[in-house]
Scaffold this motif. Structure first.
Motif, PDB file in Angstrom:
ATOM      1  N   LEU A  40       0.936  -1.098   0.000  1.00 13.25           N
ATOM      2  CA  LEU A  40      -0.024   0.093   0.081  1.00 13.25           C
ATOM      3  C   LEU A  40       0.930   1.469  -0.037  1.00 13.25           C
ATOM      4  N   ASP A  41       0.500   2.184  -0.710  1.00 13.70           N
ATOM      5  CA  ASP A  41       1.365   3.421  -0.945  1.00 13.70           C
ATOM      6  C   ASP A  41       0.445   4.672  -0.239  1.00 13.70           C
ATOM      7  N   LEU A  42       0.622   4.869   0.901  1.00 10.63           N
ATOM      8  CA  LEU A  42      -0.308   5.585   1.875  1.00 10.63           C
ATOM      9  C   LEU A  42       0.295   7.295   1.918  1.00 10.63           C
ATOM     10  N   GLN A  43       1.285   7.766   1.101  1.00  9.20           N
ATOM     11  CA  GLN A  43       1.630   8.992   1.067  1.00  9.20           C
ATOM     12  C   GLN A  43       1.267   9.420  -0.427  1.00  9.20           C
ATOM     13  N   PRO A  44       0.318  10.586  -0.127  1.00  5.85           N
ATOM     14  CA  PRO A  44      -0.168  11.344  -1.272  1.00  5.85           C
ATOM     15  C   PRO A  44       0.924  12.121  -1.729  1.00  5.85           C
ATOM     16  N   SER A  45       1.100  12.418  -2.937  1.00  2.00           N
ATOM     17  CA  SER A  45       1.900  13.110  -3.835  1.00  2.00           C
ATOM     18  C   SER A  45       1.142  14.142  -4.782  1.00  2.00           C
ATOM     19  N   TYR A  46       1.794  15.452  -4.614  1.00  2.00           N
ATOM     20  CA  TYR A  46       1.151  16.650  -5.220  1.00  2.00           C
ATOM     21  C   TYR A  46       1.369  16.343  -6.902  1.00  2.00           C
ATOM     22  N   ASP A  47       2.231  15.540  -7.148  1.00  2.00           N
ATOM     23  CA  ASP A  47       2.556  15.391  -8.830  1.00  2.00           C
ATOM     24  C   ASP A  47       2.247  14.237  -9.143  1.00  2.00           C
ATOM     25  N   GLU A  48       1.428  13.089  -8.517  1.00  2.00           N
ATOM     26  CA  GLU A  48       1.298  12.117  -8.735  1.00  2.00           C
ATOM     27  C   GLU A  48       0.441  11.664 -10.253  1.00  2.00           C
ATOM     28  N   ARG A  49       0.607  10.600 -10.341  1.00  2.00           N
ATOM     29  CA  ARG A  49      -0.092  10.326 -11.803  1.00  2.00           C
ATOM     30  C   ARG A  49      -1.725  10.004 -11.768  1.00  2.00           C
ATOM     31  N   ASN A  50      -2.515  10.580 -12.332  1.00  2.00           N
ATOM     32  CA  ASN A  50      -3.919  10.503 -12.358  1.00  2.00           C
ATOM     33  C   ASN A  50      -4.709   9.812 -13.553  1.00  2.00           C
ATOM     34  N   LEU A  51      -5.544   8.925 -13.256  1.00  2.00           N
ATOM     35  CA  LEU A  51      -6.391   8.156 -14.096  1.00  2.00           C
ATOM     36  C   LEU A  51      -7.750   8.816 -14.789  1.00  2.00           C
ATOM     37  N   ALA A  52      -7.968   9.023 -15.548  1.00  2.00           N
ATOM     38  CA  ALA A  52      -9.337   9.441 -16.077  1.00  2.00           C
ATOM     39  C   ALA A  52     -10.247   8.039 -16.386  1.00  2.00           C
ATOM     40  N   LEU A  53     -11.129   7.813 -15.560  1.00  2.00           N
ATOM     41  CA  LEU A  53     -11.927   6.392 -15.428  1.00  2.00           C
ATOM     42  C   LEU A  53     -13.220   6.910 -16.318  1.00  2.00           C
ATOM     43  N   ALA A  54     -13.423   5.981 -17.352  1.00  2.00           N
ATOM     44  CA  ALA A  54     -14.646   6.106 -18.014  1.00  2.00           C
ATOM     45  C   ALA A  54     -15.810   5.770 -17.325  1.00  2.00           C
ATOM     46  N   ARG A  55     -16.943   6.291 -17.646  1.00  2.00           N
ATOM     47  CA  ARG A  55     -18.245   5.849 -16.862  1.00  2.00           C
ATOM     48  C   ARG A  55     -18.335   4.135 -16.598  1.00  2.00           C
ATOM     49  N   ALA A  56     -18.039   3.350 -17.765  1.00  2.00           N
ATOM     50  CA  ALA A  56     -18.256   1.962 -17.615  1.00  2.00           C
ATOM     51  C   ALA A  56     -17.314   1.482 -16.809  1.00  2.00           C
ATOM     52  N   SER A  57     -15.802   2.013 -16.631  1.00  2.00           N
ATOM     53  CA  SER A  57     -15.082   1.586 -15.671  1.00  2.00           C
ATOM     54  C   SER A  57     -15.386   1.931 -14.140  1.00  2.00           C
ATOM     55  N   VAL A  58     -16.192   3.159 -14.214  1.00  2.00           N
ATOM     56  CA  VAL A  58     -16.460   3.633 -12.713  1.00  2.00           C
ATOM     57  C   VAL A  58     -17.561   2.564 -12.118  1.00  2.00           C
ATOM     58  N   ASN A  59     -18.583   2.296 -13.172  1.00  2.00           N
ATOM     59  CA  ASN A  59     -19.737   1.130 -12.769  1.00  2.00           C
ATOM     60  C   ASN A  59     -19.250  -0.107 -12.312  1.00  2.00           C
ATOM     61  N   ALA A  60     -18.164  -0.515 -13.076  1.00  2.00           N
ATOM     62  CA  ALA A  60     -17.562  -1.826 -12.896  1.00  2.00           C
ATOM     63  C   ALA A  60     -16.656  -1.969 -11.432  1.00  2.00           C
ATOM     64  N   LEU A  61     -16.044  -0.924 -11.347  1.00  2.00           N
ATOM     65  CA  LEU A  61     -15.009  -0.969 -10.101  1.00  2.00           C
ATOM     66  C   LEU A  61     -16.213  -0.704  -8.820  1.00  2.00           C
ATOM     67  N   GLU A  62     -17.365  -0.089  -9.066  1.00  2.00           N
ATOM     68  CA  GLU A  62     -17.917  -0.007  -7.970  1.00  2.00           C
ATOM     69  C   GLU A  62     -18.794  -1.247  -7.631  1.00  2.00           C
ATOM     70  N   ALA A  63     -19.155  -1.978  -8.585  1.00  2.00           N
ATOM     71  CA  ALA A  63     -19.772  -3.428  -8.570  1.00  2.00           C
ATOM     72  C   ALA A  63     -18.854  -4.278  -7.935  1.00  2.00           C
ATOM     73  N   LEU A  64     -17.615  -4.295  -8.092  1.00  2.00           N
ATOM     74  CA  LEU A  64     -16.374  -5.032  -7.681  1.00  2.00           C
ATOM     75  C   LEU A  64     -16.362  -4.780  -6.312  1.00  2.00           C
ATOM     76  N   GLY A  65     -16.711  -3.518  -5.832  1.00  2.00           N
ATOM     77  CA  GLY A  65     -16.208  -3.432  -4.501  1.00  2.00           C
ATOM     78  C   GLY A  65     -15.038  -2.730  -4.229  1.00  2.00           C
ATOM     79  N   VAL A  66     -14.300  -2.225  -5.498  1.00  2.00           N
ATOM     80  CA  VAL A  66     -13.286  -1.554  -5.182  1.00  2.00           C
ATOM     81  C   VAL A  66     -12.956  -0.225  -4.994  1.00  2.00           C
ATOM     82  N   LEU A  67     -14.037   0.634  -5.424  1.00  2.00           N
ATOM     83  CA  LEU A  67     -13.981   1.990  -5.355  1.00  2.00           C
ATOM     84  C   LEU A  67     -14.684   2.595  -3.976  1.00  2.00           C
TER      85      LEU A  67
END
Length: 404
Positions: A40-67
């Motif tokens: 686990l990486d628990l240290q937030p970073s100002y310049d960290e990489r960000n992901l743009a999750l499409a709606r279909a991905s958000v739906n699936a990751l919520e259904a999987l209990g990930v988000l």
């Protein structure tokens, strides 16, 4: 040490971990092998990489209990603004006007990784092998044997289905002699974070220029994720710019829609190239994610496309369990190729065509492009269709990704 399983996933990154979670409780013996130990990486970073999750991905990751654990870190994308420097017109899309809660969400890659690791911890029947690197593969009629190495120790795992989720330089793909068609875009991308004078308020910007696209993604507290594409020949010069000069360069390319930009994070160039595996299956083996296709970051399609690979495969494997079928059966793998073909071909072609189309400064093409922007911005059914495809609802959509 010899072991057996039904499904062995090589690669515990975002796509491989998602597949393992999607198979949790399916009635299959699943093993996940990753080259580095999970942490686990628990240290937030100002310049960290960000992901743009499409709606279909958000739906699936919520259904999987990930988000669940990462929901507070996700910023909804409620509006999208697309333009091209030097052209007239722009495409403006508002999720509310289309009857949608959001087009997707922006989430730090670290937060998604942490959420996946926490969810993996809850997969009681999953065998996690790490650190372990695949060093040899022997495909037989009834199973595939994989030799995994961890330091000086080796172990052999016999599996009925092998999944290569091991990235762009996939060992699994190479072990089966599958070529990956490569196209060098002669571009490099800088990925970092900025502070904006004006809150983006859920608006994601995609700005095209002669030198490549620029994307600004909404984050919390007037922060924004930046993806800046430059010609490869110019990458070294841009990398050497100090913060003030870099901000001036971004303003020159992007403009002032978000007000004055400041506080750029650390940055380095990433060469951009497309790689498409000539085939995505081999005897008792299937490739998913970047092992199957690596695309240009334009439109943020990479992880979203790979996740749909994994979700489709998980659906087919669950069906195989229900019918007491072999998870590595050639017919099942052929069905996976068939179900993924439309989405894979359309998404990779869209990313590639967009790079070429938007980078061309030929005057007649500029006029046609501007007219296209004008029409797309004003014709509601066309705009909705474009939005749905961008959200991942194209082709044979996995059930977990469907709109809810």
């Amino acid at each position: 040490m010899n072991e057996t399983c039904d499904v062995l996933i090589i690669g515990g990154g975002l796509v491989g971990a998602s597949l393992a979670i999607a198979l949790d409780g399916a009635g299959l013996r699943v093993a996940l092998a990753e080259a580095v130990p999970p942490r686990l990486d628990l240290q937030p970073s100002y310049d960290e990489r960000n992901l743009a999750l499409a709606r279909a991905s958000v739906n699936a990751l919520e259904a999987l209990g990930v988000l669940n654990a990462a929901a507070s870190q996700a910023t909804p994308i409620r509006r999208i603004h697309v333009s091209r420097r030097g052209d007239f017109g722009a495409v403006r899309m508002d999720a509310g006007e289309l009857g949608l809660p959001a087009f997707g969400a922006v989430l730090p890659a670290r937060e998604l990784g942490n959420a996946l690791l926490r969810r993996l911890d809850g997969c009681a029947e999953l065998a996690r092998i790490a650190p372990a690197q695949a060093v040899a593969i022997d495909a037989g009629t009834d199973a595939v044997e994989v030799e995994l190495r961890s330091g000086d120790a080796t172990r052999r795992v016999r599996t009925r289905l092998l999944v290569g989720a091991d990235g762009t330089e996939s060992f699994v793909r190479g072990a089966f002699g599958i070529d990956a068609i490569r196209h060098d875009y002669a571009q490099s991308a800088f990925v970092t974070t900025l502070t904006t004078e004006k809150p983006l308020d859920g608006t994601a910007y995609e700005r095209f220029t002669d030198s490549g696209p620029v994307a600004l993604l909404p984050l919390g507290e007037r922060r924004a994720g930046l993806v800046l594409t430059v010609p490869a020949a110019d990458a070294e010069r841009v990398a050497a710019l100090d913060d003030e000069a870099f901000i001036a360069f971004v303003h020159e390319r992007f403009g002032w829609r978000a007000g004055r930009l400041s506080r750029p994070g650390k940055r380095k160039p990433y060469p951009l190239a497309r790689r498409l595996a000539e085939r995505t299956i081999a005897p008792r083996t299937v490739l998913v994610g970047n092992a199957a296709q690596t695309v240009h970051p334009i439109g943020a399609q990479g992880f979203n496309l790979g996740l749909r690979d994994a979700l489709t495969l998980a659906e087919l494997l669950r069906e195989a369990v229900a019918t007491n079928s072999d998870p590595g059966d050639a017919a099942l793998l052929a069905r996976h190729v068939e179900r993924r073909a439309s989405d894979r071909e359309a998404t990779t072609a869209f990313s590639d065509d967009l790079v070429r189309l938007m980078g061309n400064d030929f005057l007649p093409l500029r006029l046609l492009r501007s007219l296209g922007f004008h029409a797309l911005d004003r014709i509601a059914p066309l705009k909705r269709r474009f939005a749905l495809r961008g959200m991942g609802f194209r082709g044979d959509v996995p059930t977990l990704s469907l709109l809810r």
